[in-house]
Design an enzyme around this catalytic site. Structure first.
Site, mmCIF file in Angstrom:
data_model
loop_
_atom_site.group_PDB
_atom_site.id
_atom_site.type_symbol
_atom_site.label_atom_id
_atom_site.label_comp_id
_atom_site.label_asym_id
_atom_site.label_seq_id
_atom_site.Cartn_x
_atom_site.Cartn_y
_atom_site.Cartn_z
ATOM 1 N N GLU A 161 0.850 -1.192 0.000
ATOM 2 C CA GLU A 161 0.000 0.000 0.000
ATOM 3 C C GLU A 161 0.884 1.238 0.000
ATOM 4 O O GLU A 161 0.406 2.344 0.193
ATOM 5 C CB GLU A 161 -0.981 -0.010 1.163
ATOM 6 C CG GLU A 161 -0.356 -0.212 2.512
ATOM 7 C CD GLU A 161 -1.385 -0.377 3.610
ATOM 8 O OE1 GLU A 161 -2.078 0.601 3.892
ATOM 9 O OE2 GLU A 161 -1.482 -1.477 4.183
ATOM 10 N N CYS A 194 -3.622 -3.501 4.339
ATOM 11 C CA CYS A 194 -2.747 -4.547 4.906
ATOM 12 C C CYS A 194 -3.165 -5.959 4.505
ATOM 13 O O CYS A 194 -2.452 -6.920 4.782
ATOM 14 C CB CYS A 194 -2.719 -4.437 6.425
ATOM 15 S SG CYS A 194 -2.360 -2.777 6.989
ATOM 16 N N THR A 199 2.968 4.032 15.822
ATOM 17 C CA THR A 199 2.621 2.745 15.194
ATOM 18 C C THR A 199 3.152 2.675 13.761
ATOM 19 O O THR A 199 2.565 2.029 12.904
ATOM 20 C CB THR A 199 1.093 2.495 15.226
ATOM 21 O OG1 THR A 199 0.433 3.500 14.451
ATOM 22 C CG2 THR A 199 0.551 2.538 16.641
ATOM 23 N N SER A 209 -10.828 2.517 13.537
ATOM 24 C CA SER A 209 -10.105 1.443 12.832
ATOM 25 C C SER A 209 -9.997 0.197 13.719
ATOM 26 O O SER A 209 -10.078 -0.931 13.224
ATOM 27 C CB SER A 209 -8.720 1.919 12.371
ATOM 28 O OG SER A 209 -7.817 2.050 13.448
ATOM 29 N N HIS A 215 -2.976 -9.987 12.313
ATOM 30 C CA HIS A 215 -2.362 -8.771 11.757
ATOM 31 C C HIS A 215 -2.067 -7.850 12.945
ATOM 32 O O HIS A 215 -2.945 -7.602 13.771
ATOM 33 C CB HIS A 215 -3.316 -8.093 10.771
ATOM 34 C CG HIS A 215 -2.870 -6.700 10.433
ATOM 35 N ND1 HIS A 215 -1.659 -6.456 9.833
ATOM 36 C CD2 HIS A 215 -3.434 -5.480 10.656
ATOM 37 C CE1 HIS A 215 -1.505 -5.138 9.680
ATOM 38 N NE2 HIS A 215 -2.565 -4.534 10.185
ATOM 39 N N LYS A 221 -6.219 -7.342 21.844
ATOM 40 C CA LYS A 221 -7.649 -7.024 21.714
ATOM 41 C C LYS A 221 -8.327 -8.039 20.788
ATOM 42 O O LYS A 221 -9.440 -8.472 21.029
ATOM 43 C CB LYS A 221 -7.836 -5.616 21.129
ATOM 44 C CG LYS A 221 -7.456 -4.466 22.052
ATOM 45 C CD LYS A 221 -7.605 -3.152 21.275
ATOM 46 C CE LYS A 221 -7.026 -1.967 22.019
ATOM 47 N NZ LYS A 221 -7.833 -1.493 23.120
ATOM 48 N N SER A 240 -7.510 -2.431 6.186
ATOM 49 C CA SER A 240 -8.485 -1.357 6.365
ATOM 50 C C SER A 240 -9.243 -1.119 5.073
ATOM 51 O O SER A 240 -8.775 -1.407 3.983
ATOM 52 C CB SER A 240 -7.761 -0.079 6.782
ATOM 53 O OG SER A 240 -7.341 -0.188 8.112
HETATM 54 N N1 CAA Z 1 0.018 3.793 30.948
HETATM 55 C C1 CAA Z 1 -0.442 2.642 30.383
HETATM 56 N N2 CAA Z 1 -1.387 2.634 29.408
HETATM 57 C C2 CAA Z 1 -1.866 3.813 28.972
HETATM 58 C C3 CAA Z 1 -1.432 5.051 29.517
HETATM 59 C C4 CAA Z 1 -0.447 5.010 30.546
HETATM 60 N N3 CAA Z 1 0.038 6.133 31.088
HETATM 61 N N4 CAA Z 1 -2.097 6.035 28.880
HETATM 62 C C5 CAA Z 1 -2.919 5.459 27.970
HETATM 63 N N5 CAA Z 1 -2.778 4.119 28.025
HETATM 64 C C6 CAA Z 1 -3.440 3.099 27.189
HETATM 65 C C7 CAA Z 1 -4.913 3.411 26.907
HETATM 66 O O1 CAA Z 1 -5.741 3.000 27.989
HETATM 67 C C8 CAA Z 1 -5.120 2.587 25.654
HETATM 68 O O2 CAA Z 1 -5.260 1.212 25.996
HETATM 69 P P1 CAA Z 1 -6.622 0.455 25.623
HETATM 70 O O3 CAA Z 1 -6.781 0.584 24.129
HETATM 71 O O4 CAA Z 1 -6.373 -0.957 26.039
HETATM 72 O O5 CAA Z 1 -7.707 1.122 26.357
HETATM 73 C C9 CAA Z 1 -3.783 2.685 24.920
HETATM 74 O O6 CAA Z 1 -2.831 3.140 25.902
HETATM 75 C C10 CAA Z 1 -3.794 3.660 23.738
HETATM 76 O O7 CAA Z 1 -4.168 4.925 24.190
HETATM 77 P P2 CAA Z 1 -5.360 5.756 23.504
HETATM 78 O O8 CAA Z 1 -6.617 4.968 23.507
HETATM 79 O O9 CAA Z 1 -5.379 7.091 24.131
HETATM 80 O O10 CAA Z 1 -4.990 5.808 21.986
HETATM 81 P P3 CAA Z 1 -4.175 6.823 21.080
HETATM 82 O O11 CAA Z 1 -4.904 8.084 20.936
HETATM 83 O O12 CAA Z 1 -2.743 6.868 21.466
HETATM 84 O O13 CAA Z 1 -4.283 6.027 19.697
HETATM 85 C C11 CAA Z 1 -4.188 4.305 18.118
HETATM 86 C C12 CAA Z 1 -3.955 4.685 19.575
HETATM 87 C C13 CAA Z 1 -5.676 4.539 17.761
HETATM 88 C C14 CAA Z 1 -3.870 2.852 17.919
HETATM 89 C C15 CAA Z 1 -3.273 5.201 17.233
HETATM 90 O O14 CAA Z 1 -1.935 4.901 17.509
HETATM 91 C C16 CAA Z 1 -3.525 5.021 15.760
HETATM 92 O O15 CAA Z 1 -4.412 5.660 15.182
HETATM 93 N N6 CAA Z 1 -2.722 4.124 15.063
HETATM 94 C C17 CAA Z 1 -2.880 3.863 13.635
HETATM 95 C C18 CAA Z 1 -4.133 3.051 13.325
HETATM 96 C C19 CAA Z 1 -4.039 1.600 13.710
HETATM 97 O O16 CAA Z 1 -2.970 1.038 13.878
HETATM 98 N N7 CAA Z 1 -5.210 0.971 13.826
HETATM 99 C C20 CAA Z 1 -5.289 -0.443 14.150
HETATM 100 C C21 CAA Z 1 -6.495 -1.108 13.550
HETATM 101 S S1 CAA Z 1 -6.544 -0.844 11.762
HETATM 102 C C22 CAA Z 1 -5.348 -1.901 11.163
HETATM 103 O O17 CAA Z 1 -4.918 -2.803 11.827
HETATM 104 C C23 CAA Z 1 -4.825 -1.646 9.791
HETATM 105 C C24 CAA Z 1 -3.474 -1.032 9.879
HETATM 106 O O18 CAA Z 1 -2.454 -1.719 9.945
HETATM 107 C C25 CAA Z 1 -3.363 0.433 9.913
#
Ligand code: CAA
Length: 407
Positions: free
Chosen positions: A83, A115, A158, A207, A242, A251, A328
């Site tokens: 991609e 992916c 990520t 996502s 993945h 998860k 995605s």
């Molecule tokens: N100590 C420990 N854990 C903590 C913490 C701390 N101080 N602060 C936050 N966390 C935890 C949160 O509780 C959360 O855990 P849970 O999901 O288990 O609740 C985790 O850290 C992430 O924190 P946020 O929910 O605040 O998330 P974020 O705003 O940092 O975003 C994300 C995380 C959405 C994955 C972001 O990194 C992102 O958009 N990444 C790209 C998209 C992606 O990878 N999506 C995956 C599914 S799609 C796919 O798989 C296709 C692909 O390859 C892209």
């Protein structure tokens, strides 16, 4: 009688640079534990300007030629999944065709569905082999990507880069694919990259939900297509997902366990406790590479597979593995496969661990410099492991240099 087809050999490649995510978290003012525990990620591979989807993929595939696992003249079909292609019309595969010295009669095409493309390549190659059209030849499926998000965004943690090359053949010497496969597809805007952008756009939380819904859908479809009725957590020796970041696999595993408990009518069982119990044995062993490389989009699932087989091949010989691929947009697939008897010695030579150990640690400013640089800077002498690199771009045409010659 159905032909047995599957993966005959796996070659892998990652760039020679890695960024410790603790350092990136400190630089961005994000708690280190949020990345280390919340995402489960420790380092991410960083592609230098002289690596792109072509060089990553070619370097993974050239490893197969260099160690004698595959001969160029055996390949009748080259499918390249990416991609992060380098041109809207000219496919990554045709550069690989030349760099690998493949026969003129080898069909080549690029596949795209985020992916999921690597898995699309694998199942299409398997169908080509099962149909008998291959006529004794092999397919080469290359999954190659650089995951890039906006510097400073939450998705920045990520990122990653890497490639996996799968030689797909009849009577495979590594992994036999089972025929049953479950698919789920739905048009969603969870992650996308408009044609004029280098960095992906993402609706992060959505996502994650799309991924988990697609897992449910693919599992349900798999059951209607001959997948075992037994509880998956006891029917397989490992589950590979993945893995955009390791917590996503955790998860996904919890969702799979919930799916199985609901299907089998065990509403009294605590899903989280049950998922935590089986995670260490079934999922954790494949995640080491994702923790240290980050997201590699199409290659992610196959780097996890390579890592698992290289390290635990002997334990897994003859036992079933479950694999879940998500792209995605979205399209997903669940299928199973078995490391064939005698495959462990072959798997031990994949070399993923050695590649990771040979990388140089970057500082955050060095990483930012790479992120700012356009493609094509001159490769320094210490420019990382690999057989080829991007040598220049003139008149919008890419030129690659190869340091490997066929014996
Ligand atoms: N100590 C420990 N854990 C903590 C913490 C701390 N101080 N602060 C936050 N966390 C935890 C949160 O509780 C959360 O855990 P849970 O999901 O288990 O609740 C985790 O850290 C992430 O924190 P946020 O929910 O605040 O998330 P974020 O705003 O940092 O975003 C994300 C995380 C959405 C994955 C972001 O990194 C992102 O958009 N990444 C790209 C998209 C992606 O990878 N999506 C995956 C599914 S799609 C796919 O798989 C296709 C692909 O390859 C892209």
């Amino acid at each position: 009688m159905e032909r047995t087809v599957g993966i005959d050999a796996i070659g892998v490649h990652v760039p020679g640079y890695t960024l410790p995510l603790d350092d990136l978290a400190r630089a961005r003012g994000v708690p280190v534990e949020k990345v280390r525990i919340g995402l489960g990620a420790h380092e991410m591979a960083v592609a230098p300007p002289w690596e792109d989807a072509v060089t990553l993929g070619a370097n993974a595939a050239l490893r197969l030629l260099a160690d004698g696992s595959l001969a160029a003249e055996e390949v009748g079909l080259l499918l390249v999944a990416t991609e992060t292609a380098v041109d809207h019309a000219k496919p990554v595969g045709i550069f690989l065709h030349e760099l690998l010295g493949l026969p003129a009669s080898c069909r080549t095409v690029e596949l795209k569905h985020a992916c999921y493309g690597g898995t699309a390549g694998l199942v299409l190659a398997a169908s080509w082999l099962r149909s008998g059209e291959a006529g004794g030849r092999k397919a080469l499926v290359v999954a190659t990507d650089i995951a890039r998000y906006e510097v400073g965004s939450s998705a920045e943690f990520t990122q990653g880069a890497g490639a996996a090359a799968l030689a797909v053949a009849e009577a495979p010497r590594l992994l036999a694919l089972d025929p049953a496969s479950g698919v789920y597809a739905r048009n969603v805007y969870d992650f996308w990259r408009p044609l004029d952008r280098r960095e992906a756009l993402v609706d992060g939380k959505f996502s994650v939900d799309c991924y988990l819904d697609a897992l449910d859908g693919a599992l349900a479809d798999w059951r209607t297509r001959g997948g075992t009725a037994a509880d998956l957590t006891t029917a397989v020796a490992a589950l590979l997902y993945h893995t955009p970041f390791p917590k996503m696999a955790q998860k996904a595993h919890a969702r799979l366990v919930a799916h199985e408990l609901a299907r089998l009518g065990h509403s009294e069982v605590d899903v989280d406790a049950e998922a935590a119990r089986s995670f260490a044995a079934l999922v954790e062993p494949s995640l080491g590479v994702s923790r240290l490389v980050g997201n590699t989009y199409t290659a992610s699932l196959y780097l996890c597979l390579a890592w698992l087989l290289e390290r635990e091949g002997r334990r897994l010989e003859g036992r079933r593995l479950g694999l879940f691929s998500y792209g995605s947009g979205c399209c997903a697939e669940f299928f199973t496969a078995r490391p064939v008897p005698g495959s462990a010695a072959r798997a031990a030579r994949i070399g993923a661990q050695a590649l990771l150990q040979a990388r140089r640690l970057l500082t955050v400013p060095e990483y930012e410099e790479f992120a700012r640089a356009g493609a094509g800077a001159e490769r320094p002498a210490e420019g990382g492991a690999g057989f080829c690199h991007l040598a220049g771009i003139e008149d919008h045409k890419r030129r690659y240099a190869r340091s490997w010659e066929a014996a």
